[in-house]
Design a protein around this motif. Structure first.
Motif, PDB file in Angstrom:
ATOM      1  N   HIS A 293       9.220  45.182 -12.565  1.00  0.00           N
ATOM      2  CA  HIS A 293       8.985  46.004 -11.648  1.00  0.00           C
ATOM      3  C   HIS A 293      10.063  47.025 -11.669  1.00  0.00           C
ATOM      4  N   ALA A 294      11.231  46.370 -11.865  1.00  0.00           N
ATOM      5  CA  ALA A 294      12.909  47.060 -11.862  1.00  0.00           C
ATOM      6  C   ALA A 294      12.590  48.044 -13.047  1.00  0.00           C
ATOM      7  N   PHE A 295      12.171  47.642 -14.018  1.00  0.00           N
ATOM      8  CA  PHE A 295      12.016  48.280 -15.294  1.00  0.00           C
ATOM      9  C   PHE A 295      11.220  49.675 -14.995  1.00  0.00           C
ATOM     10  N   ALA A 298      13.045  51.966 -12.665  1.00  0.00           N
ATOM     11  CA  ALA A 298      14.162  52.802 -13.317  1.00  0.00           C
ATOM     12  C   ALA A 298      13.535  53.837 -14.093  1.00  0.00           C
ATOM     13  N   GLU A 299      12.583  53.750 -14.716  1.00  0.00           N
ATOM     14  CA  GLU A 299      11.857  54.930 -15.474  1.00  0.00           C
ATOM     15  C   GLU A 299      11.433  56.157 -14.493  1.00  0.00           C
ATOM     16  N   SER A 300      11.292  55.828 -13.240  1.00  0.00           N
ATOM     17  CA  SER A 300      10.950  56.524 -12.093  1.00  0.00           C
ATOM     18  C   SER A 300      11.821  57.470 -11.522  1.00  0.00           C
ATOM     19  N   TYR A 392       5.162  55.438 -10.300  1.00  0.00           N
ATOM     20  CA  TYR A 392       5.536  54.224 -10.869  1.00  0.00           C
ATOM     21  C   TYR A 392       4.085  53.904 -11.959  1.00  0.00           C
ATOM     22  N   ALA A 393       2.740  54.554 -11.294  1.00  0.00           N
ATOM     23  CA  ALA A 393       1.651  54.591 -12.007  1.00  0.00           C
ATOM     24  C   ALA A 393       1.730  55.274 -13.303  1.00  0.00           C
ATOM     25  N   LYS A 398       4.887  51.940 -19.965  1.00  0.00           N
ATOM     26  CA  LYS A 398       5.987  51.766 -20.689  1.00  0.00           C
ATOM     27  C   LYS A 398       6.446  50.035 -20.738  1.00  0.00           C
ATOM     28  N   VAL A 399       5.835  49.376 -19.845  1.00  0.00           N
ATOM     29  CA  VAL A 399       6.046  47.916 -19.869  1.00  0.00           C
ATOM     30  C   VAL A 399       5.452  47.306 -20.876  1.00  0.00           C
ATOM     31  N   ILE A 400       4.311  47.966 -21.240  1.00  0.00           N
ATOM     32  CA  ILE A 400       3.318  47.212 -22.174  1.00  0.00           C
ATOM     33  C   ILE A 400       3.847  47.667 -23.679  1.00  0.00           C
TER      34      ILE A 400
END
Length: 405
Positions: A293-295, A298-300, A392-393, A398-400
């Motif tokens: 979630h933090a990642f 951070a991207e947002s 976020y959506a 990017k997590v995957i």
């Protein structure tokens, strides 16, 4: 003199007509703004597919228990406003649990209804001298023992890595919550900021919450972790990798307090701060979800740097701004669900988006109910949350990518 009076009369009539015109225009604008806000609430949020099927008997038993406890609570005569508030809230949540289509949300409402009903019952028993602080404390070891037994059964098994991560995280969340409620029960009894009767009532309510959390954890352990490869070592590696990655992303990042990115930066750091003790406590899957979630947050951040902070700015947020922001959030969620292509981890993380949108919706409704339809603090926060949900959506994939890279 007569001419002067005539001019004064004409002036008063003009002022009166102007005031009426302003009032009519204001009323018309308010009506239009209200309709736009109501239209925003009607923009339907897509349902994220449930990843864990709930057993009907678990939900049925939870609702039956809530009904039984509420019926007992209703027979109690009490003029205490706080206790009456608990009873009314319990009834409301029971009704929600019966009508809610999402089984897990229905279960959560039934559990909360039971907690509030037990609080009412315990208060009456304490007032009558039938329930003491010692009685509450005597129950704590029993629940602590059950908690420890379930913790020893914790395994990181699943048919694949994603399922193992998600299911184990849900078990850990229930166990972690139960442990926190147990600690709170003892803290409540030791506090001096309320009457003895209320301390006993609140403490018994927390023990009912412990009961619910442990039942949920046991259900998940019994039905979902019977086979599969142990993924604990892999999950540990994923936690370490994401924790390092997101820490590097957030280091030396700074945004002005007038930007919503500043608040989001602190929330991302909050996820990391919560993850570390969870991981050290043995709750490795839930800690990994936290750093993910933090990642994504951070991207947002750069996108959210353009969104005004609800409290440190007086940015004008109109009803139309809200409508457009809600549409964008829902569109982004729809696209993210489609792009997930049934990837269970993406869908699981997207529950954060669903929560953000629902919170924003409740703020919009609050503003409507207050009779204020533009530029309220509630609307400014709703606007920011809709934007964060959309961002976020758009970044959850990017997590995957990092996980598979």
């Amino acid at each position: 003199m007569g001419i002067k009076k005539k001019f004064i009369g004409v002036g008063l009539v003009f002022v009166l007509l102007l005031s009426i015109g302003i009032y009519v225009m204001s009323t018309k604008n308010n009506k239009e703004a209200k309709e736009v806000l109501e239209s925003a609430l009607k923009v339907e949020t897509p349902t994220i597919p449930s990843l864990v099927a709930i057993d009907n008997s678990l939900l049925e038993n939870a609702i039956n228990r809530a009904e039984y406890l509420i019926s007992q609570a209703q027979s109690i005569q009490s003029n205490d406003k706080e206790i009456q508030r608990f009873l009314q809230s319990a009834l409301k949540k029971l009704n929600i649990s019966k009508s809610e289509k999402d089984s897990w949300k229905a279960l959560a409402n039934a559990r909360e209804a039971s907690v509030e009903a037990v609080t009412v019952i315990a208060y009456a028993q304490a007032k009558e001298g039938k329930l003491s602080e010692e009685d509450v404390l005597n129950e704590v070891p029993t629940w602590m023992n059950k908690l420890q037994i379930l913790k020893t059964r914790l395994r990181y098994n699943g048919k694949n890595l994603e399922y193992s991560l998600i299911i184990t995280a849900e078990v850990e969340r229930s166990l972690d919550s139960a442990e926190n409620w147990l600690n709170q029960a003892q803290e409540i009894l030791n506090s001096n900021n309320r009457s003895k009767e209320l301390r006993i009532a609140y403490a018994m309510g927390t023990l009912e919450a412990v009961r619910g959390n442990l039942e949920d954890a046991e259900f998940l352990l019994n039905s979902l972790q019977k086979d599969g490869t142990d993924q604990e070592g892999i999950i540990t590696g994923i936690y370490t990798r994401f924790n390092k990655e997101v820490t590097l992303k957030l280091d030396n990042r700074d945004y002005p307090k007038e930007s919503f990115a500043n608040l989001t930066l602190h929330e991302a750091k909050g996820f990391i701060k919560r993850a570390e003790p969870r991981f050290n406590h043995g709750f490795k899957a839930s800690a990994t979800i936290d750093v993910m979630h933090a990642f994504v947050l951070a991207e947002s951040l750069d996108t959210l740097s353009k969104v005004p902070d609800p409290w440190y700015t007086n940015a004008t947020i109109t009803a139309n701004d809200i409508y457009q922001a809600k549409k964008q959030a829902v569109q982004a969620l729809n696209e993210a669900i489609k792009s997930a292509n049934d990837n269970v981890l993406s869908l699981y993380l997207l529950r954060f988006v669903d929560s953000e949108i629902k919170t924003a919706d409740s703020l919009v409704k609050r503003s409507i109910d207050s009779g204020r339809f533009e530029n309220t603090e509630s609307l400014r926060l709703a606007y920011a949350l809709y934007f964060r949900a959309a961002s976020y959506a758009k970044n959850v994939n990017k997590v995957i990518e990092l996980l598979q890279g």
